[in-house]
Design a protein around this motif. Structure first.
Motif, PDB file in Angstrom:
ATOM      1  N   VAL A 154      98.560  63.396 -12.326  1.00 60.60           N
ATOM      2  CA  VAL A 154      98.085  63.780 -11.000  1.00 60.60           C
ATOM      3  C   VAL A 154      99.286  64.131 -10.130  1.00 60.60           C
ATOM      4  CG1 VAL A 154      96.779  63.041  -8.972  1.00 60.60           C
ATOM      5  CG2 VAL A 154      96.103  62.232 -11.233  1.00 60.60           C
ATOM      6  N   PHE A 155      99.187  65.291  -9.465  1.00 60.38           N
ATOM      7  CA  PHE A 155     100.246  65.771  -8.589  1.00 60.38           C
ATOM      8  C   PHE A 155      99.659  66.098  -7.217  1.00 60.38           C
ATOM      9  CE2 PHE A 155     101.188  66.957 -12.946  1.00 60.38           C
ATOM     10  CZ  PHE A 155     102.464  66.447 -13.109  1.00 60.38           C
ATOM     11  N   PHE A 156     100.421  65.848  -6.148  1.00 57.92           N
ATOM     12  CA  PHE A 156      99.985  66.098  -4.783  1.00 57.92           C
ATOM     13  C   PHE A 156     100.985  67.031  -4.103  1.00 57.92           C
ATOM     14  CE2 PHE A 156      98.504  61.920  -5.962  1.00 57.92           C
ATOM     15  CZ  PHE A 156      97.197  61.887  -5.507  1.00 57.92           C
ATOM     16  N   GLU A 157     100.485  67.947  -3.280  1.00 55.99           N
ATOM     17  CA  GLU A 157     101.353  68.775  -2.457  1.00 55.99           C
ATOM     18  C   GLU A 157     100.529  69.414  -1.339  1.00 55.99           C
ATOM     19  OE1 GLU A 157     102.705  72.695  -4.142  1.00 55.99           O
ATOM     20  OE2 GLU A 157     101.787  71.881  -5.945  1.00 55.99           O
ATOM     21  N   GLU A 158     101.202  69.893  -0.306  1.00 52.98           N
ATOM     22  CA  GLU A 158     100.539  70.615   0.770  1.00 52.98           C
ATOM     23  C   GLU A 158     100.887  72.082   0.632  1.00 52.98           C
ATOM     24  OE1 GLU A 158     100.906  69.112   4.703  1.00 52.98           O
ATOM     25  OE2 GLU A 158     100.347  67.086   4.100  1.00 52.98           O
ATOM     26  N   ILE A 159      99.856  72.935   0.738  1.00 49.56           N
ATOM     27  CA  ILE A 159     100.069  74.373   0.581  1.00 49.56           C
ATOM     28  C   ILE A 159      99.317  75.132   1.661  1.00 49.56           C
ATOM     29  CG2 ILE A 159     100.362  74.166  -1.917  1.00 49.56           C
ATOM     30  CD1 ILE A 159      97.548  75.639  -2.001  1.00 49.56           C
ATOM     31  N   GLU A 160      99.648  76.413   1.796  1.00 54.90           N
ATOM     32  CA  GLU A 160      98.923  77.332   2.666  1.00 54.90           C
ATOM     33  C   GLU A 160      98.425  78.486   1.809  1.00 54.90           C
ATOM     34  OE1 GLU A 160     101.314  78.672   5.893  1.00 54.90           O
ATOM     35  OE2 GLU A 160     101.488  76.689   6.776  1.00 54.90           O
ATOM     36  N   THR A 161      97.140  78.772   1.897  1.00 58.99           N
ATOM     37  CA  THR A 161      96.555  79.897   1.164  1.00 58.99           C
ATOM     38  C   THR A 161      95.224  80.264   1.812  1.00 58.99           C
ATOM     39  OG1 THR A 161      95.863  80.739  -0.996  1.00 58.99           O
ATOM     40  CG2 THR A 161      95.382  78.423  -0.545  1.00 58.99           C
ATOM     41  N   ASP A 162      94.844  81.522   1.672  1.00 57.98           N
ATOM     42  CA  ASP A 162      93.531  81.960   2.139  1.00 57.98           C
ATOM     43  C   ASP A 162      92.504  81.962   1.007  1.00 57.98           C
ATOM     44  OD1 ASP A 162      94.136  82.352   4.838  1.00 57.98           O
ATOM     45  OD2 ASP A 162      94.981  84.331   4.440  1.00 57.98           O
ATOM     46  N   ASP A 163      92.981  81.913  -0.238  1.00 58.20           N
ATOM     47  CA  ASP A 163      92.089  81.972  -1.388  1.00 58.20           C
ATOM     48  C   ASP A 163      92.569  80.997  -2.470  1.00 58.20           C
ATOM     49  OD1 ASP A 163      90.363  82.602  -3.430  1.00 58.20           O
ATOM     50  OD2 ASP A 163      90.883  84.733  -3.496  1.00 58.20           O
TER      51      ASP A 163
END
Length: 75
Positions: free
Chosen positions: A22-31
């Motif tokens: 299991v990996f966690f991260e914060e991202i920005e995406t529209d799709d």
């Protein structure tokens, strides 16, 4: 762009081992589905996705036999 907390679960293919990576991260995406598709590199990639009422997007991926689940939760 929308901001998400991404949880990536990779099913463990080893016999008698029920744990997942299991990996966690914060991202920005529209799709989210396009994000996963661009992230995975393989010869045979298949995706399916579902959107929950709270805005969470779950993308199920099979990349050359490796099963993964990507959970995008709005921040």
């Amino acid at each position: 762009m929308a901001e998400y907390e991404l949880v990536r679960e990779i099913k463990n293919l080893c016999p008698n081992n029920q744990m997942r990576d299991v990996f966690f991260e914060e991202i920005e995406t529209d799709d989210p589905a396009s994000y996963v598709n661009s992230f995975l590199k393989g010869n045979a990639v298949s995706l399916s996705s579902e959107r929950k009422e709270d805005g969470t997007v779950i993308v199920h991926a099979d990349c050359d036999g490796l099963i993964q689940k990507f959970i995008f939760t709005p921040v």
